[in-house]
Design a protein around this motif. Structure first.
Motif, PDB file in Angstrom:
ATOM      1  N   GLY A 168      36.949  36.610  47.294  1.00 12.89           N
ATOM      2  CA  GLY A 168      37.468  37.644  46.410  1.00 12.89           C
ATOM      3  C   GLY A 168      36.427  38.104  45.408  1.00 12.89           C
ATOM      4  O   GLY A 168      35.311  37.571  45.339  1.00 12.89           O
ATOM      5  N   CYS A 169      36.765  39.107  44.616  1.00 10.10           N
ATOM      6  CA  CYS A 169      35.862  39.617  43.586  1.00 10.10           C
ATOM      7  C   CYS A 169      36.665  40.298  42.482  1.00 10.10           C
ATOM      8  O   CYS A 169      37.603  41.037  42.763  1.00 10.10           O
ATOM      9  N   SER A 170      36.266  40.017  41.245  1.00  6.02           N
ATOM     10  CA  SER A 170      36.993  40.590  40.092  1.00  6.02           C
ATOM     11  C   SER A 170      36.168  41.635  39.376  1.00  6.02           C
ATOM     12  O   SER A 170      36.516  42.057  38.268  1.00  6.02           O
ATOM     13  N   ARG A 171      35.047  42.039  40.015  1.00  5.69           N
ATOM     14  CA  ARG A 171      34.271  43.135  39.428  1.00  5.69           C
ATOM     15  C   ARG A 171      34.896  44.435  39.937  1.00  5.69           C
ATOM     16  O   ARG A 171      35.735  44.408  40.811  1.00  5.69           O
ATOM     17  N   GLY A 172      34.492  45.542  39.493  1.00  3.91           N
ATOM     18  CA  GLY A 172      35.155  46.800  39.887  1.00  3.91           C
ATOM     19  C   GLY A 172      34.171  47.894  40.242  1.00  3.91           C
ATOM     20  O   GLY A 172      34.299  49.023  39.763  1.00  3.91           O
ATOM     21  N   CYS A 173      33.226  47.610  41.105  1.00  8.12           N
ATOM     22  CA  CYS A 173      32.260  48.653  41.466  1.00  8.12           C
ATOM     23  C   CYS A 173      33.002  49.814  42.117  1.00  8.12           C
ATOM     24  O   CYS A 173      33.810  49.606  43.023  1.00  8.12           O
ATOM     25  N   GLY A 174      32.688  50.999  41.653  1.00  9.41           N
ATOM     26  CA  GLY A 174      33.455  52.197  42.002  1.00  9.41           C
ATOM     27  C   GLY A 174      33.537  52.496  43.489  1.00  9.41           C
ATOM     28  O   GLY A 174      34.480  53.131  43.955  1.00  9.41           O
ATOM     29  N   PHE A 175      32.571  52.033  44.270  1.00 12.76           N
ATOM     30  CA  PHE A 175      32.507  52.382  45.699  1.00 12.76           C
ATOM     31  C   PHE A 175      33.129  51.300  46.582  1.00 12.76           C
ATOM     32  O   PHE A 175      33.193  51.462  47.801  1.00 12.76           O
ATOM     33  N   CYS A 176      33.578  50.203  45.978  1.00 10.47           N
ATOM     34  CA  CYS A 176      33.848  49.017  46.780  1.00 10.47           C
ATOM     35  C   CYS A 176      35.341  48.756  47.018  1.00 10.47           C
ATOM     36  O   CYS A 176      36.150  48.813  46.102  1.00 10.47           O
ATOM     37  N   THR A 177      35.690  48.416  48.232  1.00  9.00           N
ATOM     38  CA  THR A 177      37.086  48.140  48.602  1.00  9.00           C
ATOM     39  C   THR A 177      37.394  46.643  48.607  1.00  9.00           C
ATOM     40  O   THR A 177      38.548  46.250  48.746  1.00  9.00           O
ATOM     41  N   ILE A 178      36.334  45.811  48.467  1.00  9.74           N
ATOM     42  CA  ILE A 178      36.520  44.364  48.657  1.00  9.74           C
ATOM     43  C   ILE A 178      37.547  43.736  47.711  1.00  9.74           C
ATOM     44  O   ILE A 178      38.402  42.962  48.152  1.00  9.74           O
ATOM     45  N   PRO A 179      37.539  44.056  46.394  1.00 11.50           N
ATOM     46  CA  PRO A 179      38.545  43.428  45.534  1.00 11.50           C
ATOM     47  C   PRO A 179      39.980  43.700  46.015  1.00 11.50           C
ATOM     48  O   PRO A 179      40.832  42.826  45.946  1.00 11.50           O
ATOM     49  N   ARG A 180      40.222  44.900  46.585  1.00 10.21           N
ATOM     50  CA  ARG A 180      41.586  45.208  47.057  1.00 10.21           C
ATOM     51  C   ARG A 180      41.880  44.502  48.374  1.00 10.21           C
ATOM     52  O   ARG A 180      43.017  44.232  48.727  1.00 10.21           O
ATOM     53  N   ALA A 212      29.450  34.013  49.064  1.00  7.85           N
ATOM     54  CA  ALA A 212      30.619  34.500  48.331  1.00  7.85           C
ATOM     55  C   ALA A 212      30.361  35.990  48.141  1.00  7.85           C
ATOM     56  O   ALA A 212      29.246  36.456  48.401  1.00  7.85           O
ATOM     57  N   GLN A 213      31.354  36.754  47.703  1.00 12.33           N
ATOM     58  CA  GLN A 213      31.043  38.144  47.396  1.00 12.33           C
ATOM     59  C   GLN A 213      30.127  38.181  46.183  1.00 12.33           C
ATOM     60  O   GLN A 213      29.344  39.091  46.005  1.00 12.33           O
ATOM     61  N   ASP A 214      30.255  37.150  45.331  1.00 13.74           N
ATOM     62  CA  ASP A 214      29.460  37.089  44.105  1.00 13.74           C
ATOM     63  C   ASP A 214      29.249  35.627  43.753  1.00 13.74           C
ATOM     64  O   ASP A 214      30.075  35.005  43.118  1.00 13.74           O
ATOM     65  N   LEU A 249      23.602  37.367  44.861  1.00 11.59           N
ATOM     66  CA  LEU A 249      23.564  37.029  43.432  1.00 11.59           C
ATOM     67  C   LEU A 249      23.710  38.331  42.636  1.00 11.59           C
ATOM     68  O   LEU A 249      22.893  39.240  42.800  1.00 11.59           O
ATOM     69  N   GLN A 250      24.753  38.456  41.804  1.00 15.46           N
ATOM     70  CA  GLN A 250      24.878  39.670  40.997  1.00 15.46           C
ATOM     71  C   GLN A 250      23.866  39.607  39.854  1.00 15.46           C
ATOM     72  O   GLN A 250      23.743  38.568  39.195  1.00 15.46           O
ATOM     73  N   PRO A 251      23.126  40.716  39.605  1.00 14.44           N
ATOM     74  CA  PRO A 251      21.991  40.681  38.653  1.00 14.44           C
ATOM     75  C   PRO A 251      22.339  40.046  37.304  1.00 14.44           C
ATOM     76  O   PRO A 251      21.637  39.146  36.832  1.00 14.44           O
ATOM     77  N   GLY A 288      30.072  51.906  37.747  1.00 15.28           N
ATOM     78  CA  GLY A 288      30.809  50.879  36.999  1.00 15.28           C
ATOM     79  C   GLY A 288      30.038  49.571  36.981  1.00 15.28           C
ATOM     80  O   GLY A 288      30.624  48.488  36.920  1.00 15.28           O
ATOM     81  N   ARG A 289      28.691  49.696  37.058  1.00 14.80           N
ATOM     82  CA  ARG A 289      27.846  48.489  37.060  1.00 14.80           C
ATOM     83  C   ARG A 289      26.941  48.491  35.832  1.00 14.80           C
ATOM     84  O   ARG A 289      26.462  49.557  35.416  1.00 14.80           O
ATOM     85  N   PRO A 290      26.693  47.320  35.256  1.00 17.67           N
ATOM     86  CA  PRO A 290      25.778  47.234  34.097  1.00 17.67           C
ATOM     87  C   PRO A 290      24.322  47.237  34.555  1.00 17.67           C
ATOM     88  O   PRO A 290      24.039  47.317  35.746  1.00 17.67           O
TER      89      PRO A 290
HETATM   90  S1  SF4 Z   1      30.129  45.537  45.350  1.00 12.51           S
HETATM   91 FE1  SF4 Z   1      30.178  43.296  45.281  1.00 12.51          FE
HETATM   92  S2  SF4 Z   1      30.352  42.846  43.094  1.00 12.51           S
HETATM   93 FE2  SF4 Z   1      30.960  44.981  43.343  1.00 12.51          FE
HETATM   94  S3  SF4 Z   1      33.183  44.935  43.592  1.00 12.51           S
HETATM   95 FE3  SF4 Z   1      32.271  44.891  45.644  1.00 12.51          FE
HETATM   96  S4  SF4 Z   1      32.152  42.714  46.191  1.00 12.51           S
HETATM   97 FE4  SF4 Z   1      32.419  42.864  43.962  1.00 12.51          FE
END
Ligand code: SF4
Length: 459
Positions: A168-180, A212-214, A249-251, A288-290
């Motif tokens: 799973g992932c609790s980040r919210g990158c605007g292009f990503c469907t993985i958290p859902r 992991a996703q992160d 690894l998330q930066p 939506g990324r730092p």
């Molecule tokens: S791109 Fe990676 S870090 Fe960002 S929401 Fe998707 S799985 Fe999470």
């Protein structure tokens, strides 16, 4: 509801054998091993090939459109290969694509008998019972529960074992469907992971690849005080663990403590897979990324200060809505300045249900394609000069298997290359040790030349 007769298989499952087709990322390889042990627990055996399989399971990827198209193509291919069989083996589609589209797949794909999501484990028996009676079956939870089960089957044929430490992932990158698709971030307990590693190494020297996703958020969602650096130390102390490698690894999660542990620990590969996605602050904020190119360069120089021989991989996206030519040139300069060892480039894909799909200023298709190939061309030149600089040096390699390329005995990798996604080394046996070596062995190699962008070495 079907009950399992203690360790006996459910009485009315009229099939004995299965075949799993695994699509997508390394994490799905782990998922398919979990599936194998679940099916074995139900008394089913893995068929030698599709003709012998009485039920076929397609473990899918669903995070971008191309991956879903591959899932559909695979189902149609399975259908073509089995349509003349009597009885015809039912097909169950599960995993990320099943979670993302659920019942729609049953409506639109008559070739599929059953659809399950990422929590397939809870419904596998019910699905098998239904589809083997000729019924159609669909079950996906609205809130996906990440799968954090330890497995006791490892189907890899060489020294590499993939270990998923969280899902799973609790980040919210605007292009990503993985958290859902996979739900909120969930770490596995350190004891569970250590137990799985010890169980799967099987008394042989192993490369453990953590997934992991992160990875960098490991432990942040639990009360345990074990973070990623702590977990690394514990895994590296286990017997039979020869190498430990980190992917994703998330930066902003790459701490000084983590880079110190990687630099200090002889068993941890000096390998940093950090998906920066872009270097322009404007584009990253729209994602939506730092972070930005400047902060990322500071991170890379602190890594290289601690690990001068560090191997750097990244993932970058071009064509994100609003990306200007100036933003893109900033990305090109970033790639030239850093000189990544490996780079995975993606073109932005407007995925339904993501914020980015609704954004204004979508980049025209042709422009995005052009930028994609400019990145690849630039990276190829960087990889070519990087590879040439390694000729004459020596390094430890793991033998992954026999070479399909004529003139070489094996293919392998050093700490610089992750399995499948990076380059490899073509190996020739030249020494006594080399002549004794076989798949799965860790041996010393001297780099003598190039085969395209790949390295040639003697063992
Ligand atoms: S791109 Fe990676 S870090 Fe960002 S929401 Fe998707 S799985 Fe999470």
């Amino acid at each position: 509801m079907l009950n399992r007769q203690s360790d006996q298989r459910p009485v009315n499952l009229p099939v004995n054998s299965f075949l799993i087709v695994t699509l997508g990322c390394f994490r799905n390889e782990v998922e398919s091993d979990l599936l194998r042990s679940e099916l074995a627990g139900l008394g089913l055996e893995q068929a030698a090939d599709i003709d012998a399989a009485q039920v076929i399971i397609v473990n899918t990827c669903g995070f971008i459109r191309e991956a879903c198209e591959e899932g559909i193509d695979t189902v149609l291919e399975v259908d073509r290969l089995t349509r003349d069989r009597k009885p015809r083996p039912p097909v169950i589609l599960l995993g990320c694509m099943g979670q993302r589209y659920g019942g729609e797949l049953l409506e639109n794909l008559p070739e599929v008998s059953g659809v399950l999501g990422v929590d397939w484990k809870d419904y596998l028996l019910e699905a098998l019972a239904a589809v083997t009676e000729g019924k159609r079956f669909h079950r996906t939870s609205s809130v996906p529960e990440p799968c954090c089960t330890a497995r006791n089957v490892d189907s890899s044929e060489n020294a590499t074992i993939f270990i998923r430490i969280a899902d799973g992932c609790s980040r919210g990158c605007g292009f990503c469907t993985i958290p859902r698709i996979r739900g909120a971030y969930k770490s596995r307990s350190a004891d569970d992971i250590l137990d799985e590693v010890s169980r799967l190494t099987g008394g042989r020297d192993r490369e453990i690849v953590l997934l992991a996703q992160d990875l960098t958020s490991y432990g942040t969602d639990t009360r345990s005080d074990t973070d990623l650096a702590g977990l690394l130390r514990m895994i590296a102390e286990l017997e039979d663990v020869r190498w430990v490698r980190l992917l994703y690894l998330q930066p902003e999660g790459v701490t000084v403590e983590l880079t110190d542990e990687i630099a200090r620990n002889p068993k941890v590969c000096d390998y940093f897979d950090i998906p920066f996605q872009h270097a322009s602050r404007d584009v990253l904020r729209r994602m939506g990324r730092p972070g930005d190119g400047k902060s990322y360069k500071r991170l890379i120089s602190s890594i290289r200060k601690r690990s001068p021989g560090a191997s750097l991989r990244t993932t970058l996206m071009v064509g994100y809505p609003g990306e200007t030519e100036e933003d893109f040139e900033q990305l090109e300069r970033f790639i030239m300045d850093i000189g990544f060892d490996w780079l995975g480039a993606f073109r932005f894909s407007p995925e339904p249900g993501t914020g980015a799909a609704e954004l204004a200023d979508q980049v025209p298709h042709d422009e995005s394609v052009l930028r994609y190939y400019r990145i690849l061309e630039l990276q190829n030149s960087i990889e070519a000069s990087r590879a040439a600089r390694l000729i004459g040096s020596s390094t430890e390699v793991v033998i992954d298997g026999a070479s399909q390329e004529e003139g070489y005995d094996f293919v392998g990798r050093s700490y610089r290359e992750a399995p499948v996604i990076d380059g490899l080394l073509y190996l020739r046996r030249k020494t006594e040790i080399g002549r004794q070596a076989t798949t799965g062995d860790f041996v010393n190699a001297r780099i003598t030349g190039l085969e395209g962008l790949d390295l040639v070495a003697e063992i």
